[in-house]
Design a protein around this motif. Structure first.
Motif, short mmCIF file in Angstrom:
data_model
loop_
_atom_site.label_atom_id
_atom_site.label_comp_id
_atom_site.label_asym_id
_atom_site.label_seq_id
_atom_site.Cartn_x
_atom_site.Cartn_y
_atom_site.Cartn_z
N THR A 303 57.09 34.41 47.44
CA THR A 303 57.25 34.57 45.99
C THR A 303 57.01 33.26 45.25
OG1 THR A 303 58.99 36.15 46.53
CG2 THR A 303 58.83 35.51 44.24
N LEU A 304 57.47 32.14 45.83
CA LEU A 304 57.44 30.86 45.11
C LEU A 304 56.10 30.15 45.17
CD1 LEU A 304 60.91 29.35 46.12
CD2 LEU A 304 60.28 30.34 43.92
N LYS A 305 55.29 30.48 46.18
CA LYS A 305 54.07 29.70 46.39
C LYS A 305 53.24 29.64 45.11
CE LYS A 305 50.26 29.23 49.67
NZ LYS A 305 50.38 27.78 49.82
N ASN A 306 52.79 28.42 44.79
CA ASN A 306 51.93 28.17 43.62
C ASN A 306 52.62 28.23 42.26
OD1 ASN A 306 49.71 27.61 45.15
ND2 ASN A 306 48.98 29.72 45.17
N LEU A 307 53.94 28.49 42.24
CA LEU A 307 54.63 28.43 40.95
C LEU A 307 54.86 26.96 40.59
CD1 LEU A 307 57.22 31.34 41.24
CD2 LEU A 307 55.10 31.29 39.93
N ARG A 308 54.98 26.69 39.29
CA ARG A 308 55.18 25.30 38.85
C ARG A 308 56.65 25.05 38.56
NH1 ARG A 308 51.52 27.01 35.31
NH2 ARG A 308 52.70 26.26 33.52
N GLU A 317 56.43 17.40 36.72
CA GLU A 317 56.05 18.78 37.01
C GLU A 317 55.17 18.85 38.26
OE1 GLU A 317 53.32 22.10 35.04
OE2 GLU A 317 54.85 21.35 33.66
N TYR A 318 55.45 19.83 39.12
CA TYR A 318 54.70 20.00 40.37
C TYR A 318 54.40 21.47 40.61
CZ TYR A 318 56.85 15.47 41.60
OH TYR A 318 57.27 14.17 41.61
N LYS A 319 53.50 21.69 41.57
CA LYS A 319 53.23 23.06 42.02
C LYS A 319 53.90 23.22 43.38
CE LYS A 319 49.15 25.85 41.63
NZ LYS A 319 47.71 25.77 41.51
N CYS A 373 64.44 23.00 51.49
CA CYS A 373 63.97 22.22 50.34
C CYS A 373 62.68 22.84 49.82
CB CYS A 373 63.64 20.79 50.74
SG CYS A 373 64.95 19.99 51.62
N ILE A 374 62.39 22.53 48.57
CA ILE A 374 61.12 22.95 47.98
C ILE A 374 60.08 21.88 48.32
CG2 ILE A 374 59.92 23.35 45.79
CD1 ILE A 374 61.91 25.47 46.01
N ASN A 375 58.94 22.30 48.86
CA ASN A 375 57.87 21.35 49.17
C ASN A 375 56.82 21.41 48.07
OD1 ASN A 375 55.88 19.78 50.27
ND2 ASN A 375 55.35 21.20 51.93
N VAL A 376 56.52 20.23 47.49
CA VAL A 376 55.50 20.20 46.44
C VAL A 376 54.33 19.32 46.87
CG1 VAL A 376 57.15 20.63 44.59
CG2 VAL A 376 56.62 18.27 45.23
N GLY A 377 54.32 18.93 48.16
CA GLY A 377 53.29 18.00 48.62
C GLY A 377 52.09 18.72 49.19
N LYS A 378 51.22 17.91 49.82
CA LYS A 378 50.03 18.45 50.49
C LYS A 378 50.45 18.89 51.90
CE LYS A 378 46.64 17.06 47.57
NZ LYS A 378 47.49 17.07 46.38
N ARG A 397 52.95 33.63 34.70
CA ARG A 397 52.77 35.09 34.82
C ARG A 397 53.32 35.61 36.13
NH1 ARG A 397 47.04 37.34 33.98
NH2 ARG A 397 48.15 39.30 33.93
N TYR A 398 53.87 36.82 36.05
CA TYR A 398 54.30 37.55 37.25
C TYR A 398 53.26 38.65 37.43
CZ TYR A 398 57.12 40.54 40.28
OH TYR A 398 57.58 41.31 41.34
N THR A 399 52.53 38.64 38.55
CA THR A 399 51.38 39.55 38.64
C THR A 399 51.58 40.70 39.62
OG1 THR A 399 50.44 38.01 40.22
CG2 THR A 399 49.66 37.85 37.95
N LYS A 400 52.75 40.75 40.28
CA LYS A 400 52.94 41.85 41.24
C LYS A 400 53.27 43.15 40.50
CE LYS A 400 54.53 38.84 44.96
NZ LYS A 400 54.36 37.62 44.13
#
Length: 910
Positions: A303-308, A317-319, A373-378, A397-400
């Motif tokens: 669910t969280l992948k690619n959210l900012r 701010e990160y992705k 933890c939330i990972n925002v790195g490469k 946007r929520y696209t599901k």
């Protein structure tokens, strides 16, 4: 195409692409060369309708004046590169870079404003000084346009050493190279031409420029852009629909060419966004659990992948790229120390994320220690943050696909009464302040702030007939069956009840159904038996429960039942529905009616009975014009009416086959009886590809042949001389395909049946997802049912009209926009409009006029119902069938199970 291939007999090469035609085509089937070449385009309007009472109507189109038509728009293509020459692929950077170009190089751009689409195109009014321009700009901190400072928790302004080390990447300023090169010029004259009905590539481009100007205007105000809709970041526009999802209200605005000139169509629009704020709170709401410790983290990761997110306390701010493998107190990373060793290298130590934030940064963590933890790195260089320091940025946007509960909640929260909607729209014009937009001013465009007034007409209500020859008068688009009998009663006999563990008094239900049947003139015999589900299967998978119920029924009934009444335990979206319908309709050929008895009263049972009667071959009410044949054109000549629709899987399910349904009228001169033919096709394909499907010299396995054969046998061995096609769900850009691909296939199917027979065609497209709304000037209610509009806001040249056939009870009525693409019969405007209006009154499931013609509604129902069958395709079946490939190398689509012949001609979808 190679001219030598045209042998004057219309060689197979010239047929429209789908379906593939085998080389052994007998030449005389094809028509002579010149006829083949015809490309049909939508017909022009032949005149306006005059029937009905005239009423003034307001619409959400705002007049646009264009004072400059002699200039040109110049189109430039934009290429962005990093310093090292790599192209920029990330979204969202483009606007920031070009804003900076605009600030920095104003003189080199000759002070020109430009409209940028956020991707690769840029437009100006008049030319830039040179055909190719190159600029270099520097942006500080590209990760976000919305951070406020980057102070360290100490608040001293400069981040401390270890902070700077960890956060070094996003703080760097980045250098971009921008290349702007001339691509095309578009005469503004094209706008004026389009208003006279002469559309061209140029005019479409010119309107695209105007729409891009609106988009840019909204982007500058910090809006979320979704196609032609704009959403402001204003919590007053957010409505919680459950599951961590908010409905966000905004505006749609687009330029349209109409009979009265150019107008700006503004409407209220809603999109789904993720609930902004703490990530942990979002996850708890999204998964409906009691606290962050109950979250399913595998699901959360998807669910969280690619959210900012913004991280506190630096507000950077990160992705989100993922989650840490281990919880915060165990997850370690390498920290560089401030002290150097003997060789002058910085020393490093391994510390846990928890230890680093609590001890090195003195940030108190309340609950993150045992959570990932939330990972925002490469991927190779993770950067971790404890979950409680991360907050989701607004307007994502929520696209599901929404659950049925969320959808219901959304509908309830986003509906607006007509008056309320009008005031919101007037406001939108004020907020948007288009007069201040420099690009619009340089095109000489001004936008009126008044709703356009048009003349509507309220068509007379079609007369209906019920049992015993009685007339039925609809008032305000509705009628009731109190003290009335159905016009054509079926008999409910040799039937049984299947109860899937539904708590309800079945004996009473059956008794009441028989009583209501008697009142409505439908004979309901006592059922053979009530089959209660064996309790040991209550928790079994749906397919098993359905199988077991059937074993039980088959072992106890003397022969196959004619009808089954099925009681389901939950009201909406029961898992049992698909497998149950499929088993009955495909394997056994039994008509069935499902219900979930919550509040059962006489009205409920009457509605249920109307559906059962139609399924078993009866009719509830018909148009008076069908009985004493007096419908314009249709009653005089055998006429087949088709309704066509394609339903696609919900967003986020790209691999589910699309489902095409075509329903056809039968037993001419009736226009109230229909049957359906349903097939699967490739996902997301809008054109129906199985209309004509030649498999040998004598066999056509297409949809149309099946429907034609049924019409012939059910209409006293008559072939239809007229075929009226209603097509749902295609946009204006696809009209030519409907006319040249789908219609050609229908014609092929007719020719294949009988070379000498050439029926006349009428093709009408119905659209509901547009943004034109109508209001009564001095009344708070919706426009009256039967209101038709074919002037001022319709197409400057083509034959279209808007019809509100139904009574809008809640919210604002959405009119149906009908486009008559072809009329070989030669209807008058009034007759055609009356036909469409009448077809909104023959829907057997309800005692109201409906918003779109019945054949389209039926096609929609049939596609949706058989879509439910496909949901439960056994996994092994689908995977094996995916190994085979269709022509062209695409994976073969799982074919739809065939309907049993006992029910094939029934209105099973009713």
């Amino acid at each position: 195409m190679d001219p030598t291939k045209h042998n004057g007999k219309g060689a197979p090469e010239e047929l429209p692409p789908p379906p593939p035609v085998p080389p052994n085509v007998t030449p005389q089937i094809a028509e002579p060369e010149p006829v083949k070449k015809v490309v049909r385009v939508p017909m022009a309007r032949r005149g306006l309708g005059t029937r009905g009472n005239k009423v003034p109507i307001l619409t959400n189109h705002f007049k646009v004046n264009v004072n400059k038509v002699d200039g040109h728009f110049f189109h430039y293509s934009v290429a962005l590169f990093y310093e090292d020459g790599r192209p920029v692929d990330g979204k969202g950077v483009g606007r920031k870079v070009l804003d900076r170009v605009h600030e920095t190089y104003d003189t080199e751009l000759a002070g020109k404003e430009f409209a940028y689409d956020g991707e690769k195109s840029l437009f100006t009014v008049g030319a830039l000084p040179r055909n190719k321009l190159e600029f270099t700009v520097v942006l500080e901190d590209v990760t976000s346009s919305r951070n406020n400072g980057n102070t360290s928790p100490g608040g001293h302004g400069s981040p401390n050493e270890s902070d700077r080390k960890r956060l070094r990447r996003p703080y760097q300023s980045k250098t971009f190279k921008v290349e702007i090169s001339f691509a095309a010029k578009i005469p503004m004259q094209a706008i004026a031409n389009a208003l006279r009905g002469q559309e061209s590539e140029n005019s479409q481009e010119a309107f695209r420029v105007l729409d891009i100007i609106l988009r840019q205007h909204a982007a500058k105000q910090g809006c979320l852009l979704v196609r032609q809709s704009f959403f402001h970041n204003d919590p007053r526009n957010f409505a919680d629909v459950g599951g961590g999802v908010l409905g966000c209200r905004g505006f749609h605005s687009s330029f349209r060419t109409t009979q009265s000139g150019l107008s700006l169509n503004i409407d209220v629009s809603t999109t789904m966004i993720i609930q902004p704020g703490p990530v942990a709170e979002f996850l708890v709401a999204n998964q409906n659990v009691k606290d962050p410790f109950s979250v399913d983290w595998a699901k959360a990761k998807r669910t969280l992948k690619n959210l900012r997110v913004k991280t506190s306390p630096t507000n950077q701010e990160y992705k989100i790229t993922g989650l840490s493998e281990k919880p915060c107190r165990e997850q370690t990373f390498t920290l560089k120390q401030k002290t150097r060793d003997e060789d002058g290298e910085f020393q490093t130590t391994e510390v846990t994320v928890y230890d680093y934030f609590v001890n090195h940064r003195n940030i108190n963590l309340r609950f993150s220690a045992d959570l990932p933890c939330i990972n925002v790195g490469k991927p190779k260089r993770p950067t971790y943050f404890p979950i409680e320091l991360c907050s989701l940025v607004s307007l994502q946007r929520y696209t599901k696909a929404l659950s049925s509960f969320q959808r219901a909640s959304l509908v309830e929260k986003s509906r607006q009464k007509p008056q309320e909607r009008m005031s919101v729209l007037s406001n939108a014009l004020k907020i948007n302040n288009y007069d201040a937009e420099p690009m619009l001013r340089s095109c000489g465009i001004s936008i009126s702030s008044n709703f356009t007034q048009v003349e509507g007409r309220v068509l007379p209500t079609p007369k209906l007939k019920v049992g015993n020859g009685e007339d039925l008068f609809a008032r305000n688009g509705r009628w009731n069956f109190n003290n009335k009998k159905v016009v054509n009663a079926s008999k409910i006999e040799r039937w049984a009840v299947a109860n899937f563990s539904c708590r309800c008094d079945v004996r009473n239900l059956v008794r009441d159904l028989m009583k209501v049947g008697e009142m409505k003139g439908v004979a309901v015999e006592p059922p053979f038996d009530v089959f209660e589900e064996n309790q040991q299967f209550r928790r079994a998978p749906p397919l098993v429960r359905v199988e077991k119920m059937f074993e039980d029924i088959q072992s106890k009934l003397p022969g196959p039942p004619k009808f089954l009444l099925c009681l389901l335990p939950e009201r909406k979206n029961s898992d049992l529905y698909g497998p149950w319908k499929r088993k009955n309709l495909s394997d056994f050929g039994v008509v069935t009616q499902c219900l979930s008895p919550t509040r059962v009263n006489d009205q409920y049972l009457t509605n249920l009975l109307l559906k059962i009667n139609a399924k078993l071959g009866g009719l509830n009410s018909v148009l008076a014009g069908e009985l004493s044949p007096s419908l314009p054109v249709i009653s005089k000549v055998p006429t087949l009416i088709l309704g066509m629709d394609v339903s696609h899987g919900s967003p986020g399910q790209s691999d589910i086959p699309s489902i095409a349904a075509v329903v056809s009228s039968r037993q001419w001169p009736s226009i109230s009886r229909y049957r359906a033919c349903v097939r699967t096709q490739s996902p997301k394909v809008e054109m129906i590809d199985n209309l004509y499907k030649r498999i040998s010299d004598t066999e056509d396995d297409g949809i149309i042949r099946e429907l034609l054969v049924d019409f012939y046998s059910s209409s006293g061995k008559r072939k239809p001389d007229q075929i009226i096609v209603f097509r749902d769900g295609v946009s204006e850009s696809q009209f030519n395909q409907v006319l040249n691909i789908e219609l050609n296939q229908i014609i092929e199917a007719c020719k294949f049946l009988d070379e000498k027979w050439s029926p006349k065609f009428v093709v009408i497209v119905a659209q509901k997802n547009h943004h034109t709304k109508f209001f009564q000037p001095n009344a708070p209610e919706n426009v009256q049912p039967g209101t038709i509009i074919d002037n001022k806001v319709c197409h400057p040249k083509n034959n279209d009209f808007y019809l509100c056939a139904h009574a809008g009870m809640i919210g604002t009525t959405r009119p149906t926009h009908y486009h008559v693409l072809l009329d070989e019969v030669g209807y008058s405007a009034d007759d055609l409009q009356e036909l469409v209006h009448s077809l909104s009154y023959v829907y057997q499931r309800s005692t109201t006029a409906i918003s779109v013609v019945a054949p389209i509604c039926y096609a929609h129902l049939a596609a949706t119902q058989l879509g439910q069958w496909m949901k439960f395709e056994d996994a092994s079946e689908t995977s094996s069938s995916h190994n085979g490939t269709a022509p062209g190398g695409a994976p073969a689509v799982t074919p739809m199970p065939k309907l049993n012949e006992n029910v094939r001609n029934s209105m099973f979808f009713c």
